[in-house]
Design a protein around this motif. Structure first.
Motif, PDB file in Angstrom:
ATOM      1  N   ALA A  98       1.121  -1.363   0.004  1.00 21.13           N
ATOM      2  CA  ALA A  98       0.048   0.008   0.023  1.00 21.13           C
ATOM      3  C   ALA A  98       0.966   1.197  -0.129  1.00 21.13           C
ATOM      4  O   ALA A  98       1.909   1.182   0.827  1.00 21.13           O
ATOM      5  N   THR A  99       0.684   2.091  -0.994  1.00 23.19           N
ATOM      6  CA  THR A  99       1.571   3.486  -1.021  1.00 23.19           C
ATOM      7  C   THR A  99       0.824   4.452  -1.864  1.00 23.19           C
ATOM      8  O   THR A  99      -0.237   4.274  -2.272  1.00 23.19           O
ATOM      9  N   THR A 100       1.443   5.545  -1.721  1.00 17.47           N
ATOM     10  CA  THR A 100       0.934   6.720  -2.491  1.00 17.47           C
ATOM     11  C   THR A 100       1.470   6.812  -4.050  1.00 17.47           C
ATOM     12  O   THR A 100       2.222   5.963  -4.339  1.00 17.47           O
ATOM     13  N   HIS A 101       0.733   7.547  -4.939  1.00 14.25           N
ATOM     14  CA  HIS A 101       1.049   7.389  -5.947  1.00 14.25           C
ATOM     15  C   HIS A 101       2.675   7.869  -6.586  1.00 14.25           C
ATOM     16  O   HIS A 101       3.193   7.180  -7.418  1.00 14.25           O
ATOM     17  N   THR A 102       3.259   8.889  -5.822  1.00 15.92           N
ATOM     18  CA  THR A 102       4.478   9.153  -6.100  1.00 15.92           C
ATOM     19  C   THR A 102       5.341   8.159  -5.517  1.00 15.92           C
ATOM     20  O   THR A 102       6.189   8.003  -6.502  1.00 15.92           O
ATOM     21  N   GLN A 103       5.235   7.349  -4.407  1.00 19.21           N
ATOM     22  CA  GLN A 103       6.092   6.391  -4.269  1.00 19.21           C
ATOM     23  C   GLN A 103       5.998   5.244  -5.393  1.00 19.21           C
ATOM     24  O   GLN A 103       7.117   4.605  -5.480  1.00 19.21           O
ATOM     25  N   ALA A 104       4.903   5.052  -5.766  1.00 23.16           N
ATOM     26  CA  ALA A 104       4.827   3.837  -6.589  1.00 23.16           C
ATOM     27  C   ALA A 104       5.275   4.099  -8.165  1.00 23.16           C
ATOM     28  O   ALA A 104       6.003   3.411  -8.389  1.00 23.16           O
ATOM     29  N   ARG A 105       5.267   5.277  -8.246  1.00 27.58           N
ATOM     30  CA  ARG A 105       5.742   6.005  -9.680  1.00 27.58           C
ATOM     31  C   ARG A 105       7.342   6.024  -9.819  1.00 27.58           C
ATOM     32  O   ARG A 105       7.864   5.742 -10.757  1.00 27.58           O
ATOM     33  N   TYR A 106       7.887   6.284  -8.471  1.00 32.86           N
ATOM     34  CA  TYR A 106       9.109   6.976  -8.567  1.00 32.86           C
ATOM     35  C   TYR A 106      10.032   6.336  -7.576  1.00 32.86           C
ATOM     36  O   TYR A 106      11.336   6.052  -7.798  1.00 32.86           O
ATOM     37  N   VAL A 107       9.592   5.677  -6.571  1.00 32.96           N
ATOM     38  CA  VAL A 107      10.532   4.952  -5.582  1.00 32.96           C
ATOM     39  C   VAL A 107      10.625   3.513  -5.588  1.00 32.96           C
ATOM     40  O   VAL A 107      11.647   2.714  -5.759  1.00 32.96           O
ATOM     41  N   LEU A 108       9.271   2.933  -5.923  1.00 36.95           N
ATOM     42  CA  LEU A 108       9.115   1.352  -5.799  1.00 36.95           C
ATOM     43  C   LEU A 108       9.600   0.710  -7.067  1.00 36.95           C
ATOM     44  O   LEU A 108       9.893  -0.621  -6.878  1.00 36.95           O
ATOM     45  N   PRO A 109       9.764   1.344  -8.172  1.00 38.70           N
ATOM     46  CA  PRO A 109      10.040   0.267  -9.474  1.00 38.70           C
ATOM     47  C   PRO A 109      11.678  -0.390  -9.230  1.00 38.70           C
ATOM     48  O   PRO A 109      11.537  -1.824  -9.602  1.00 38.70           O
ATOM     49  N   HIS A 127      -1.495  -1.351  -4.088  1.00 37.19           N
ATOM     50  CA  HIS A 127      -2.677  -0.621  -3.742  1.00 37.19           C
ATOM     51  C   HIS A 127      -2.308   1.021  -3.630  1.00 37.19           C
ATOM     52  O   HIS A 127      -1.617   1.193  -2.566  1.00 37.19           O
ATOM     53  N   GLN A 128      -2.652   1.942  -4.537  1.00 38.25           N
ATOM     54  CA  GLN A 128      -2.390   3.135  -4.468  1.00 38.25           C
ATOM     55  C   GLN A 128      -3.355   4.178  -3.895  1.00 38.25           C
ATOM     56  O   GLN A 128      -4.553   3.978  -4.263  1.00 38.25           O
ATOM     57  N   GLY A 129      -3.094   4.944  -2.971  1.00 39.23           N
ATOM     58  CA  GLY A 129      -4.365   5.933  -2.302  1.00 39.23           C
ATOM     59  C   GLY A 129      -3.585   7.161  -1.407  1.00 39.23           C
ATOM     60  O   GLY A 129      -2.436   7.181  -1.508  1.00 39.23           O
ATOM     61  N   ALA A 130      -4.300   7.530  -0.932  1.00 37.60           N
ATOM     62  CA  ALA A 130      -3.961   8.712   0.084  1.00 37.60           C
ATOM     63  C   ALA A 130      -3.246   8.005   1.215  1.00 37.60           C
ATOM     64  O   ALA A 130      -3.515   6.810   1.737  1.00 37.60           O
ATOM     65  N   PRO A 131      -2.453   8.626   2.032  1.00 36.19           N
ATOM     66  CA  PRO A 131      -1.648   8.094   3.232  1.00 36.19           C
ATOM     67  C   PRO A 131      -2.686   7.382   4.116  1.00 36.19           C
ATOM     68  O   PRO A 131      -2.190   6.430   4.728  1.00 36.19           O
ATOM     69  N   ASP A 132      -4.009   8.270   4.471  1.00 33.31           N
ATOM     70  CA  ASP A 132      -4.614   7.374   5.499  1.00 33.31           C
ATOM     71  C   ASP A 132      -5.188   6.153   5.037  1.00 33.31           C
ATOM     72  O   ASP A 132      -5.545   5.378   5.712  1.00 33.31           O
ATOM     73  N   GLN A 133      -5.452   6.087   3.639  1.00 30.30           N
ATOM     74  CA  GLN A 133      -5.931   4.805   2.926  1.00 30.30           C
ATOM     75  C   GLN A 133      -4.946   3.759   3.115  1.00 30.30           C
ATOM     76  O   GLN A 133      -5.021   2.590   3.297  1.00 30.30           O
TER      77      GLN A 133
END
Length: 314
Positions: A98-109, A127-133
């Motif tokens: 579970a992470t945010t869009h920025t992390q998924a796009r730029y950090v996780l690859p 699973h991408q969403g807001a930090p509380d999600q």
């Protein structure tokens, strides 16, 4: 008493005491949920819920203790399943992140690619969403691990560790007047329209606090949750962009955007990893965390999960 009753009680609490919604989530009928809860209350000899007629209104005092115990029992049941899965097939399964869009796009690859090389039989689910999600997905066992900058430390049932620190970066079209300045100030920025993150994403809190502390009211003309969207609108001339520094990596040769570090304006941010307190972590989950940051190790994570670790300084 049985696990079905426990799950019905837990889901009723999660769904704000709405038994209809709880039944839908558990793919059963509302009368069945209500009957199972009443049978559990009869067996325990207490009311878990206070009612007005047939409608559940709130948790009782003993009900809160029952729910706490149920959460522990169901968490350990999930741990048993994970232990069984791990020892039945130690190099396969699904890693849910579970992470945010920025992390998924730029950090996780990169770390995801390393995980797949190390465990080719492991499937990755993002699973991408807001930090509380992100926090809720970890707490509800939708995800094994959460990664975000905001919110994670606000949940006592999450164990979190700092992963890496980062700063914001300004993105501007070539020839923008601000690029002529040797050192851009908050006052300089406040004179131009800004394009940046939604208030709940990617360190936006620090941006707002920095302007507020100087008594400035910035002209934020567009908010987005995706760094690429922000950069797109900067290219269209909407304003000066404020994005996470990882979102401009690879843009150094861009002909239509110029990046300037903004750590001196908004400070440093810390991205954190989160695990559900008491959860059993499979080996590939721990290995993935190590791929995320050389500051994270299997031993550190396990010590922290057991309550013996410390929140080290980056």
């Amino acid at each position: 008493m049985n696990l079905h009753q426990f799950r019905f009680v837990q889901e009723a609490v999660r769904r704000n005491l709405n038994l209809t919604e709880a039944a839908k989530a558990l793919h059963t009928s509302q009368p069945g949920v209500s009957k199972a809860i009443l049978e559990l209350e009869d067996e325990l000899g207490i009311d878990i819920f206070a009612r007005h007629g047939k409608r559940i209104k709130r948790l009782t005092e003993p009900g809160r203790e029952v729910v706490r115990c149920i959460d522990i029992i169901l968490r350990e049941v999930q741990n048993l399943k994970r232990i069984g899965q791990e020892y039945a097939a130690q190099d396969s399964g699904t890693l849910s992140i579970a992470t945010t869009h920025t992390q998924a796009r730029y950090v996780l690859p990169a770390p995801v690619a390393r995980l797949r090389q190390t465990y080719p039989k492991v499937t990755v689910s993002l699973h991408q969403g807001a930090p509380d999600q992100v926090a809720r997905w970890v707490l509800e066992d939708v995800a094994d691990i959460g990664i975000a900058t905001e919110s994670l430390t606000q949940y006592p049932d999450l164990v979190t560790l700092p992963c890496y620190d980062w700063q914001h970066t300004l993105v501007l079209p070539p020839g923008h007047a601000l690029l002529a300045l040797e050192r851009i100030t908050l006052e300089d920025l406040a004179a131009y329209p800004l394009v940046t993150y939604h208030p709940t994403f990617t360190g936006r809190t620090r941006i707002d606090q920095a302007f507020a502390q100087r008594g400035l009211n910035p002209q934020i003309v567009l908010e987005a949750i995706d760094s690429d969207v922000i950069k797109t609108y900067v290219r269209l001339g909407m304003g000066v962009g404020i994005v996470a520094e990882m979102a401009v990596q690879g843009d150094e040769r861009s002909a239509d955007l110029v990046a300037r570090p903004a750590g001196h304006l908004f400070g440093r941010n810390v991205a954190r990893v989160a695990f559900k307190r008491g959860a059993y972590l499979r080996q590939f989950v721990l290995r993935f965390a190590e791929f995320l940051s050389d500051r994270l190790s299997r031993d550190l994570i396990l010590r922290t999960m057991e309550g013996g670790g410390h929140d080290y300084q980056l």
